[in-house]
Design a protein around this motif. Structure first.
Motif, PDB file in Angstrom:
ATOM      1  N   THR A  18       0.838  -1.197   0.000  1.00 14.86           N
ATOM      2  CA  THR A  18       0.000   0.000   0.000  1.00 14.86           C
ATOM      3  C   THR A  18       0.878   1.254   0.000  1.00 14.86           C
ATOM      4  OG1 THR A  18      -1.826  -1.076   1.156  1.00 14.86           O
ATOM      5  CG2 THR A  18      -1.712   1.334   1.283  1.00 14.86           C
ATOM      6  N   THR A  20       1.115   5.266   0.549  1.00  9.16           N
ATOM      7  CA  THR A  20       0.428   6.343   1.264  1.00  9.16           C
ATOM      8  C   THR A  20       1.129   7.660   0.991  1.00  9.16           C
ATOM      9  OG1 THR A  20      -0.321   4.861   3.033  1.00  9.16           O
ATOM     10  CG2 THR A  20      -0.306   7.233   3.502  1.00  9.16           C
ATOM     11  N   THR A  22       0.983  11.984   1.309  1.00 10.41           N
ATOM     12  CA  THR A  22       0.486  12.981   2.256  1.00 10.41           C
ATOM     13  C   THR A  22       0.357  14.354   1.600  1.00 10.41           C
ATOM     14  OG1 THR A  22       1.640  11.804   4.021  1.00 10.41           O
ATOM     15  CG2 THR A  22       0.908  14.045   4.499  1.00 10.41           C
ATOM     16  N   GLU A  56     -13.680  10.072   4.665  1.00  8.77           N
ATOM     17  CA  GLU A  56     -13.016   9.085   3.805  1.00  8.77           C
ATOM     18  C   GLU A  56     -13.795   8.922   2.510  1.00  8.77           C
ATOM     19  OE1 GLU A  56     -11.709   5.359   5.807  1.00  8.77           O
ATOM     20  OE2 GLU A  56     -12.915   4.379   4.251  1.00  8.77           O
ATOM     21  N   ARG A  58     -13.632   6.397  -1.192  1.00 13.62           N
ATOM     22  CA  ARG A  58     -12.967   5.272  -1.856  1.00 13.62           C
ATOM     23  C   ARG A  58     -13.381   5.177  -3.316  1.00 13.62           C
ATOM     24  NH1 ARG A  58     -11.054   0.972   1.715  1.00 13.62           N
ATOM     25  NH2 ARG A  58     -11.407   1.583   3.875  1.00 13.62           N
ATOM     26  N   LYS A  63      -8.040   5.240  -1.856  1.00 17.19           N
ATOM     27  CA  LYS A  63      -8.749   5.735  -0.685  1.00 17.19           C
ATOM     28  C   LYS A  63      -8.150   7.071  -0.278  1.00 17.19           C
ATOM     29  CE  LYS A  63      -8.170   4.466   3.729  1.00 17.19           C
ATOM     30  NZ  LYS A  63      -8.171   3.633   4.967  1.00 17.19           N
ATOM     31  N   THR A  65      -8.418  10.223   2.680  1.00 16.56           N
ATOM     32  CA  THR A  65      -8.955  10.715   3.948  1.00 16.56           C
ATOM     33  C   THR A  65      -8.707  12.211   4.032  1.00 16.56           C
ATOM     34  OG1 THR A  65      -6.913  10.282   5.156  1.00 16.56           O
ATOM     35  CG2 THR A  65      -8.564   8.508   5.090  1.00 16.56           C
ATOM     36  N   LEU A  74      -4.674  12.192   3.322  1.00 16.72           N
ATOM     37  CA  LEU A  74      -3.843  11.046   2.979  1.00 16.72           C
ATOM     38  C   LEU A  74      -4.466  10.336   1.780  1.00 16.72           C
ATOM     39  CD1 LEU A  74      -3.095   9.538   6.518  1.00 16.72           C
ATOM     40  CD2 LEU A  74      -1.669  11.082   5.164  1.00 16.72           C
ATOM     41  N   PHE A  75      -3.608   9.929   0.859  1.00 17.94           N
ATOM     42  CA  PHE A  75      -4.034   9.253  -0.372  1.00 17.94           C
ATOM     43  C   PHE A  75      -3.392   7.876  -0.370  1.00 17.94           C
ATOM     44  CE2 PHE A  75      -5.471   9.145  -4.717  1.00 17.94           C
ATOM     45  CZ  PHE A  75      -4.519   8.427  -5.411  1.00 17.94           C
ATOM     46  N   HIS A  76      -4.227   6.844  -0.392  1.00 19.97           N
ATOM     47  CA  HIS A  76      -3.735   5.484  -0.324  1.00 19.97           C
ATOM     48  C   HIS A  76      -4.031   4.746  -1.633  1.00 19.97           C
ATOM     49  CE1 HIS A  76      -3.487   5.866   4.123  1.00 19.97           C
ATOM     50  NE2 HIS A  76      -4.623   6.529   3.998  1.00 19.97           N
ATOM     51  N   THR A  78      -3.966   0.812  -2.590  1.00 24.51           N
ATOM     52  CA  THR A  78      -3.745  -0.543  -2.087  1.00 24.51           C
ATOM     53  C   THR A  78      -3.377  -1.470  -3.235  1.00 24.51           C
ATOM     54  OG1 THR A  78      -6.092  -1.051  -2.342  1.00 24.51           O
ATOM     55  CG2 THR A  78      -5.387  -0.236  -0.195  1.00 24.51           C
ATOM     56  N   SER A  80      -0.631  -2.003  -4.809  1.00 30.29           N
ATOM     57  CA  SER A  80      -0.045  -1.156  -5.847  1.00 30.29           C
ATOM     58  C   SER A  80       0.577  -1.980  -6.975  1.00 30.29           C
ATOM     59  CB  SER A  80       0.995  -0.231  -5.235  1.00 30.29           C
ATOM     60  OG  SER A  80       2.003  -0.982  -4.610  1.00 30.29           O
TER      61      SER A  80
END
Lengths: 113, 118
Positions: A18, A20, A22, A56, A58, A63, A65, A74-76, A78, A80
């Motif tokens: 994942t 992440t 910022t 949040e 999705r 995802k 937040t 925060l940009f996630h 998953t 990847s």
């Protein structure tokens, strides 16, 4: 003065992990925040928008937040993939009517197989 | 749906020369933006049009940059005379409409024009 900060260093991760990213901002109270993806030699492509009253959001493997107290998003990504390698930009509205988008400098993501 | 078109894709000029960039937004999009993106930075808004009127040009260096959007469709951005620090990618973007902070719109970007001033 208003400021948007994204990780200045590139983020290198292994495929399947994942990622992440910022986005921090100061002296802003944005009603929403947007994330874009930019590939070399191309214009940014819109990914997600999150409003100030949403914690949040999705979309498939993405995802986002939004913490208005910490002034951070925060940009996630998953699971990847190498195809996710790109620069990711966050953008916030500015101006009396929120008509102007101000972009961060972006974070380069490199996903290695 | 065709995307935002820009031309030329690349341009090399000498300082003090003039240059013009063209943009054709997505059909039906009322709002058009011109951004400047310097290497390693995010796009910076130069000018925003709503139909054929200017909404924001506060960051446009008006002594050398000009832009117009005749008939509320295509737009041109001109630099005259160019300086070395104008070397950047010039991005055009469009969005369906803008109703302020309550209803934000995603922006659709073109591929950009890479300008090199020598």
């Amino acid at each position: 003065s208003q400021k948007i900060e994204q990780n200045s260093e590139a983020l290198n991760i292994q495929e399947g992990k994942t990622a992440t990213l910022t986005c921090n901002y100061t002296n802003y109270s944005p009603a929403y925040l947007q994330w874009y993806r930019q590939d070399p030699g191309r214009g940014p492509v819109f990914l997600l928008l999150i409003r100030e009253n949403e914690k949040e959001k999705r979309k498939e493997r993405l995802k986002v937040t939004f913490d208005t107290t910490l002034k951070q998003s925060l940009f996630h990504i998953t699971a990847s993939q190498p195809a996710d390698s790109a620069t990711y930009l966050c953008a916030l509205p500015l101006g009396v009517y929120g008509n102007k988008l101000v972009f961060g400098a972006g974070t380069i993501l490199r996903v290695k197989s | 749906e065709a995307g935002v078109a820009q031309s030329p894709r690349y341009k090399i000029i000498e300082k003090r020369q003039s240059v013009a960039f063209w943009c054709n937004p997505i059909s039906g999009h009322a709002t058009l933006y011109w951004y400047q993106q310097i290497l390693g930075q995010g796009p910076k808004l130069l000018i925003q049009f709503q139909n054929n009127g200017v909404v924001d040009d506060s960051q446009l260096p008006k002594d050398r940059f000009s832009a117009e959007r005749l008939k509320g469709v295509d737009s041109t951005l001109k630099i005259q005379p160019a300086k070395l620090e104008d070397s950047a990618v010039y991005l055009c973007a469009s969005s369906p409409a803008w109703f302020g902070r309550v209803t934000p719109n995603e922006q659709y970007f073109g591929p950009g024009t890479r300008l090199t001033v020598t």
